[in-house]
Design an enzyme around this catalytic site. Structure first.
Site, short mmCIF file in Angstrom:
data_model
loop_
_atom_site.label_atom_id
_atom_site.label_comp_id
_atom_site.label_asym_id
_atom_site.label_seq_id
_atom_site.Cartn_x
_atom_site.Cartn_y
_atom_site.Cartn_z
CG HIS A 125 -1.94 -1.08 1.21
ND1 HIS A 125 -2.87 -1.26 0.22
CD2 HIS A 125 -2.15 -2.10 2.09
CE1 HIS A 125 -3.61 -2.33 0.47
NE2 HIS A 125 -3.19 -2.86 1.60
CG HIS B 77 -6.41 -5.63 1.67
ND1 HIS B 77 -5.88 -6.55 2.56
CD2 HIS B 77 -7.59 -5.22 2.21
CE1 HIS B 77 -6.70 -6.68 3.60
NE2 HIS B 77 -7.75 -5.89 3.41
C1 OKP Z 1 -2.97 -4.47 4.53
B1 OKP Z 1 -2.58 -5.61 3.59
C2 OKP Z 1 -9.85 -2.54 9.81
C3 OKP Z 1 -9.92 -2.09 8.37
C4 OKP Z 1 -8.90 -2.81 7.58
C5 OKP Z 1 -6.82 -2.16 6.54
C6 OKP Z 1 -6.39 -3.16 5.60
C7 OKP Z 1 -4.92 -3.12 5.38
C8 OKP Z 1 -4.44 -4.39 4.75
N1 OKP Z 1 -9.53 -1.48 10.68
N2 OKP Z 1 -8.26 -2.01 6.62
O1 OKP Z 1 -2.97 -5.46 2.27
O2 OKP Z 1 -2.95 -6.91 4.04
ZN ZN Z 2 -4.08 -7.55 2.55
#
Ligand code: OKP
Ligand code: ZN
Length: 347
Positions: free
Chosen positions: A161, A199
């Site tokens: 990200h 993601h």
């Molecule tokens: C990082 B990777 C919960 C919402 C989740 C964050 C996701 C980050 C993922 N507080 N949002 O791509 O695994």
């Molecule tokens: Zn992820």
């Protein structure tokens, strides 16, 4: 397969995470990496090797200097300002406000470089993120040396990200992107990055969006329903020289192995057409059914199948660890993937 791991990646240790309005235990916590390391140790895949220390110049091929210096010093500045705990942004520039030049105030800079509130900068974040990059680079150096065909870099915090000058989604520095750039800088002319994390890897996409020497291919939850929400749609196909070298496969929640594998067939074909000299895999195992952050329906044995289809790429592969939040299962699922890749595991 060569395995790289540094206990320094444990140094990023957030006190809490705001999830649905409530402060709770962070999903992205040090035990994730410790558990994957333990599972790898027990799996007989080889010894975990401490990564070498690489100079910042490799990092700066992908990330902006001002951003790197901000990350290096942000928590110290936070403490110097009399603050306690983790540095968290509190204010962002809305899109219709006047365009921002880099501000000097710490709170303004936190809002300038961060894109969410769930990625606190802790006392050890810089050390961990920097060690994570060294871990990715060690894997890349192994592939570039031509002596090995595969490596697994146990990166943490994750990276996909993070863009050239922003952090978020638990990511500060983009290990997969730094590794891909290292391979290009060591004589490879085409690198594919395949991102099977749940993601969308918006940072990796962004870094290589206008380039045709790095193909980015991602299968992920539809941003219409899932983080990072504003990017990862199928019509994002690159720009300029990079047009056609970015491929997104947004998938519905509840996607299981068979639906995922259908989409992967098209992804694989595009990678083959590109004929990369190496593939960097942003290996997230948060596609597991029951992962606390995710809504896909992979069963544990599907990770062996994932490794199997990745082995068909028949070129050197560098695995860079990304997401996976079912803490007690991520180690076993990484091992299943690597066993499947090596053809040592029948699903
Ligand atoms: C990082 B990777 C919960 C919402 C989740 C964050 C996701 C980050 C993922 N507080 N949002 O791509 O695994
Ligand atoms: Zn992820």
């Amino acid at each position: 397969m060569k395995l790289f791991y540094s206990p320094r990646v444990l140094d990023h240790d957030a006190a809490g995470e705001i999830n649905r309005g409530v402060v709770g235990e962070p999903f992205e916590r040090p035990e994730r990496a410790a558990n994957v390391a333990a599972a790898l140790n027990n799996a007989g895949l080889g010894l975990l090797v401490e990564p070498a220390s690489f100079p910042d110049e490799h990092l700066l091929r992908v990330h902006d200097k001002d951003y790197v210096e901000f990350l290096r010093s942000a928590h110290r500045r936070w403490l110097n300002a009399g603050r306690k705990g983790d540095a968290i942004p509190m204010c962002w520039r809305a899109d219709r406000m006047r365009p921002a030049l880099l501000p000097t105030d710490l709170d303004a800079q936190l809002g300038y470089y961060a894109f969410d509130i769930m990625t606190p900068i802790t006392e050890g974040s810089w050390q961990a993120a920097r060690a994570s990059v060294d871990t990715a680079l060690s894997g890349a150096a192994h592939i570039a040396s031509g002596t090995g065909q595969a490596a697994f870099s146990l990166c943490r915090p994750p990276g996909h990200h993070a863009g050239s000058d922003y952090y978020g989604g638990y990511c500060f520095l983009n290990g997969a992107a730094v590794a891909a750039q290292f391979l290009i800088d060591h004589g490879m002319s085409r690198i594919a990055i395949l991102d099977p994390d749940y993601h969308h890897g918006n940072g990796t996409q962004d870094i290589f969006y206008a380039r045709n020497d790095v193909l980015y291919v991602s299968l992920h939850a539809d941003p219409a329903t899932d983080f990072p929400f504003y990017t990862g749609f199928a019509d994002e196909i690159g720009i300029g020289d990079g047009l056609g070298f970015n491929l997104n496969f947004p998938l519905a929640r509840q996607t299981d192995w068979s639906a995922w594998a259908d989409a992967y067939g098209a992804a694989e074909q595009s990678i083959r057409n590109f004929s990369p000299e190496a593939v960097v895999v942003s290996l997230g195992v948060d596609t597991l059914s029951g992962d606390p952050l995710s809504k896909f329906a992979f069963q544990p044995e599907d990770f062996g199948r994932l490794g199997g289809v990745l082995s068909r790429l028949s070129c050197p592969v560098l695995f860079v660890f990304e997401g996976g939040y079912a803490i007690d299962q991520i180690g076993a699922n990484v091992v299943r993937t690597l066993h499947g890749f090596l053809g040592e595991y029948i699903a």
